[in-house]
Design a protein around this motif. Structure first.
Motif, short mmCIF file in Angstrom:
data_model
loop_
_atom_site.label_atom_id
_atom_site.label_comp_id
_atom_site.label_asym_id
_atom_site.label_seq_id
_atom_site.Cartn_x
_atom_site.Cartn_y
_atom_site.Cartn_z
N PHE A 192 0.85 -1.19 0.00
CA PHE A 192 0.00 0.00 0.00
C PHE A 192 0.88 1.24 0.00
O PHE A 192 2.11 1.14 0.11
CB PHE A 192 -0.98 0.01 1.17
CG PHE A 192 -0.34 -0.17 2.53
CD1 PHE A 192 -0.05 0.93 3.31
CD2 PHE A 192 -0.05 -1.44 3.02
CE1 PHE A 192 0.53 0.77 4.57
CE2 PHE A 192 0.52 -1.60 4.28
CZ PHE A 192 0.82 -0.49 5.05
N GLY A 193 0.25 2.42 -0.13
CA GLY A 193 1.05 3.62 -0.33
C GLY A 193 0.67 4.81 0.51
O GLY A 193 1.07 5.93 0.20
N SER A 194 -0.09 4.60 1.59
CA SER A 194 -0.48 5.75 2.41
C SER A 194 -0.63 5.33 3.86
O SER A 194 -0.72 4.14 4.18
CB SER A 194 -1.79 6.35 1.91
OG SER A 194 -2.84 5.40 1.99
N VAL A 195 -0.66 6.31 4.73
CA VAL A 195 -0.90 6.08 6.15
C VAL A 195 -1.98 7.06 6.61
O VAL A 195 -1.99 8.22 6.21
CB VAL A 195 0.39 6.27 6.98
CG1 VAL A 195 0.97 7.66 6.80
CG2 VAL A 195 0.15 5.97 8.45
N GLY A 202 12.33 3.16 -4.12
CA GLY A 202 12.26 3.51 -5.52
C GLY A 202 10.83 3.39 -6.03
O GLY A 202 9.97 2.77 -5.41
N ASP A 203 10.58 3.97 -7.19
CA ASP A 203 9.22 4.05 -7.72
C ASP A 203 8.68 2.73 -8.22
O ASP A 203 7.48 2.60 -8.47
CB ASP A 203 9.17 5.08 -8.85
CG ASP A 203 9.40 6.50 -8.35
OD1 ASP A 203 9.21 6.74 -7.14
OD2 ASP A 203 9.80 7.36 -9.16
N ASP A 204 9.54 1.73 -8.38
CA ASP A 204 9.09 0.44 -8.88
C ASP A 204 8.75 -0.55 -7.76
O ASP A 204 8.47 -1.71 -8.03
CB ASP A 204 10.13 -0.18 -9.81
CG ASP A 204 11.50 -0.33 -9.16
OD1 ASP A 204 11.73 0.32 -8.11
OD2 ASP A 204 12.33 -1.09 -9.69
N LEU A 205 8.76 -0.08 -6.52
CA LEU A 205 8.38 -0.92 -5.38
C LEU A 205 7.30 -0.20 -4.57
O LEU A 205 7.26 1.04 -4.55
CB LEU A 205 9.59 -1.19 -4.48
CG LEU A 205 10.65 -2.15 -5.01
CD1 LEU A 205 11.90 -2.11 -4.13
CD2 LEU A 205 10.11 -3.58 -5.08
N PRO A 206 6.44 -0.94 -3.89
CA PRO A 206 5.46 -0.28 -3.02
C PRO A 206 6.16 0.56 -1.96
O PRO A 206 7.28 0.26 -1.55
CB PRO A 206 4.71 -1.45 -2.38
CG PRO A 206 4.96 -2.62 -3.26
CD PRO A 206 6.32 -2.42 -3.85
N ALA A 207 5.49 1.62 -1.53
CA ALA A 207 6.03 2.41 -0.42
C ALA A 207 6.12 1.57 0.84
O ALA A 207 7.09 1.64 1.60
CB ALA A 207 5.16 3.64 -0.19
N ALA A 237 -1.84 10.59 4.45
CA ALA A 237 -0.62 11.05 3.79
C ALA A 237 -0.07 9.95 2.89
O ALA A 237 -0.10 8.76 3.25
CB ALA A 237 0.44 11.45 4.82
N ARG A 238 0.45 10.36 1.74
CA ARG A 238 1.12 9.41 0.87
C ARG A 238 2.47 9.05 1.47
O ARG A 238 3.22 9.91 1.92
CB ARG A 238 1.33 10.00 -0.52
CG ARG A 238 0.05 10.37 -1.26
CD ARG A 238 -0.83 9.18 -1.53
NE ARG A 238 -0.18 8.16 -2.36
CZ ARG A 238 -0.72 6.98 -2.66
NH1 ARG A 238 -1.91 6.65 -2.16
NH2 ARG A 238 -0.08 6.13 -3.42
N ASP A 239 2.78 7.76 1.47
CA ASP A 239 4.08 7.31 1.96
C ASP A 239 5.16 7.58 0.91
O ASP A 239 4.91 7.48 -0.30
CB ASP A 239 4.05 5.81 2.25
CG ASP A 239 3.36 5.46 3.55
OD1 ASP A 239 3.28 6.33 4.42
OD2 ASP A 239 2.88 4.31 3.67
N VAL A 240 6.35 7.90 1.38
CA VAL A 240 7.51 8.05 0.48
C VAL A 240 7.95 6.67 0.02
O VAL A 240 8.07 5.74 0.82
CB VAL A 240 8.66 8.78 1.21
CG1 VAL A 240 9.89 8.86 0.32
CG2 VAL A 240 8.22 10.17 1.66
#
Length: 375
Positions: free
Chosen positions: A72-75, A95-100, A88-91
C-alpha cells in the motif's frame, strides 16, 4: 572478491538469513547457526518500508514477499474514535518500482527467508550456540556448545538485541528501555482496511494496524511500560482487548477477535546503538546486535537488511580483506542508523511528554526522504 572464503553467521533472523543468501550468491561458503530449534518462526506481523523491499529483491525473494504480503502507499491518522483526520502518501523509499510499504505476517517472511537460505546451499545448524571466539590476524577459531569447533575467515554476529556475540567480543553498549511497551497480535482484516491507520492518544500512546495479506492484519497498542513479571501471560488477550476497547472504527472488529493469549505478544521498546566500531578483530555485528529502536518509523527490519546488503557488497567488491573494510562498513551505516534510532525515539518521547504540537508527520517525511538514497 576479498580473500574471505568462509563465514560463520550467528543468528538466523532477518539480518542473518539475508546476509547468508547474499554471500552464497557470491560463492562464499557460509555456515549459519541458530539457537532456536524452530528457526525462530514466530511473531505476528511486520511493516516493511520500500528500502527493506529493495534489499529483499536483491536477496531474490521479492516475488514471494509480494505474493504473501499486502502492499500500500499511504498512512492514515485517526482520532481514537476512528474518525480519519489525515491521510498522507508514503515516500517510496525503495524507488518508484516498489510499493512504499508492505505488511506481511512475520512468520511468513521468516519462512520465505529460510527457504532462500536452504536453496543457497549454506550449512545450517539449529539449536546451536557459540561458546567461544578467538580472533587472530587471519581468522577466527569458534567453539560451539556441542563441543565441536571450526575456523572461519569472518564471523558475523546477527543474534539480535540481546546478542551474546556482542558481549563475547567486549562491546559494552546494551539496550536501554525507552519507557514504552507494545501489545501485538495478528487478527482478521476488517473490510475496508487497505493501509496502516494510527491513532495517537486515547487509552494508549498509539493504536495501529497494518494489513498483512488478503485476510489478515497486524494490530498493536503502545502504552507505558509495566513490570512484565506482574502480567500473567494467560491474561494477555483479555488485557489487549481491554485496551483496544478505547478505540473506535475498525478496532471493534479487531478487538472481538483477540481471544487467544498465545497469539498476543508484549514487549518493551528499547533504544540501542553501538557508536564505536561494530567489530573486534574478524568478528562483526549486523542488525539488532548493533542497533535497535522503537518501531515508530517501522524501520527495524529495513536497517538490519541494509546492514546485510552493505556488508555483503564490501566483502564481494574489495580485492583484499583488512580491518579497513569493516571500518568502512561502520562508517557507511552509522549516520543512517543513528538518524533512524534518534528519530524513532524522538516520536516516542514526544508521546510520553504529551507534546501536542509535535511534528510527527514532518519528522516521518524527512526521515523517509533521506532513506530513498541507497545506503
Amino acid at each position: 572478491m576479498t580473500s574471505v572464503r568462509t563465514v560463520l553467521v550467528i543468528g538466523g533472523g532477518t539480518a542473518g538469513n539475508g546476509l547468508t543468501v547474499l554471500l552464497r550468491k557470491a560463492g562464499i561458503d557460509v555456515d549459519l547457526v541458530e539457537a532456536k530449534t524452530d528457526w525462530n518462526v514466530s511473531g505476528s506481523g511486520i511493516t516493511l518500508q520500500g528500502n527493506a523491499l529493495r534489499v529483499l529483491r536483491e536477496i531474490g525473494v521479492w516475488d514471494q514477499v509480494r505474493e504473501a504480503g499486502f502492499g500500500f502507499g499511504s498512512v492514515g491518522i485517526t482520532a481514537p474514535d476512528g474518525t480519519v483526520l489525515h491521510v498522507a502518501r508514503d515516500v517510496r523509499t525503495g524507488g518508484d518500482d516498489l510499493p512504499a510499504t508492505l505488511g506481511m505476517q512475520r512468520p511468513q517472511l521468516q519462512r520465505t527467508l529460510i527457504d532462500a537460505v536452504k536453496a543457497s546451499g549454506a550449512k545450517v545448524r539449529l539449536g546451536t550456540t557459540v561458546e567461544s571466539l578467538a580472533s587472530d590476524d587471519t581468522g577466527v577459531w569458534v567453539r560451539f556448545d556441542d563441543g565441536t569447533g571450526g575456523r572461519y575467515d569472518l564471523v558475523v554476529g546477527a543474534d539480535g538485541i540481546s546478542s551474546a556475540t556482542r558481549a563475547m567480543i567486549g562491546i559494552t553498549e546494551r539496550p536501554e528501555p525507552t519507557g514504552m511497551a507494545i501489545w501485538r497480535t495478528p487478527a482478521p482484516r476488517p473490510a475496508g482496511v487497505e493501509r496502516t491507520d494510527l491513532a495517537y492518544g486515547g487509552s494508549c500512546y498509539i493504536a495501529g494496524y497494518c494489513p498483512t495479506g488478503p485476510d489478515t492484519v497486524y494490530a498493536y497498542l503502545v502504552e507505558p511500560k509495566r513490570d512484565r513479571a506482574t502480567i500473567d501471560p494467560d491474561s494477555y488477550a483479555d488485557e489487549m482487548r481491554r485496551l483496544a476497547a478505547g478505540y473506535g472504527g475498525h478496532w471493534a472488529g479487531i478487538a472481538a477477535s483477540i481471544t487467544d493469549p498465545k497469539q498476543v505478544n508484549y514487549t518493551w521498546f528499547d533504544r540501542h546503538l553501538v557508536e564505536g566500531p561494530w567489530h573486534r578483530g574478524r568478528v562483526v555485528l549486523v542488525g539488532d546486535a548493533a542497533h535497535a529502536c522503537p518501531p515508530t518509523l517501522a524501520q527495524g527490519a529495513a536497517m538490519s537488511l541494509e546492514d546485510a546488503w552493505v556488508l555483503a557488497q564490501l566483502l564481494t567488491s574489495k580485492d583484499e580483506f583488512d580491518e579497513q573494510l569493516l571500518l568502512d562498513y561502520h562508517a557507511r551505516r552509522l549516520p543512517r542508523v543513528r538518524m533512524v534510532v534518534d528519530n524513532s525515539c524522538q516520536i516516542g518521547q514526544w508521546l510520553i511528554d504529551g507534546v501536542r504540537d509535535a511534528d510527527v508527520p514532518g519528522l516521518m517525511g524527512r526521515t523517509m526522504t533521506v532513506l530513498r538514497e541507497l545506503p
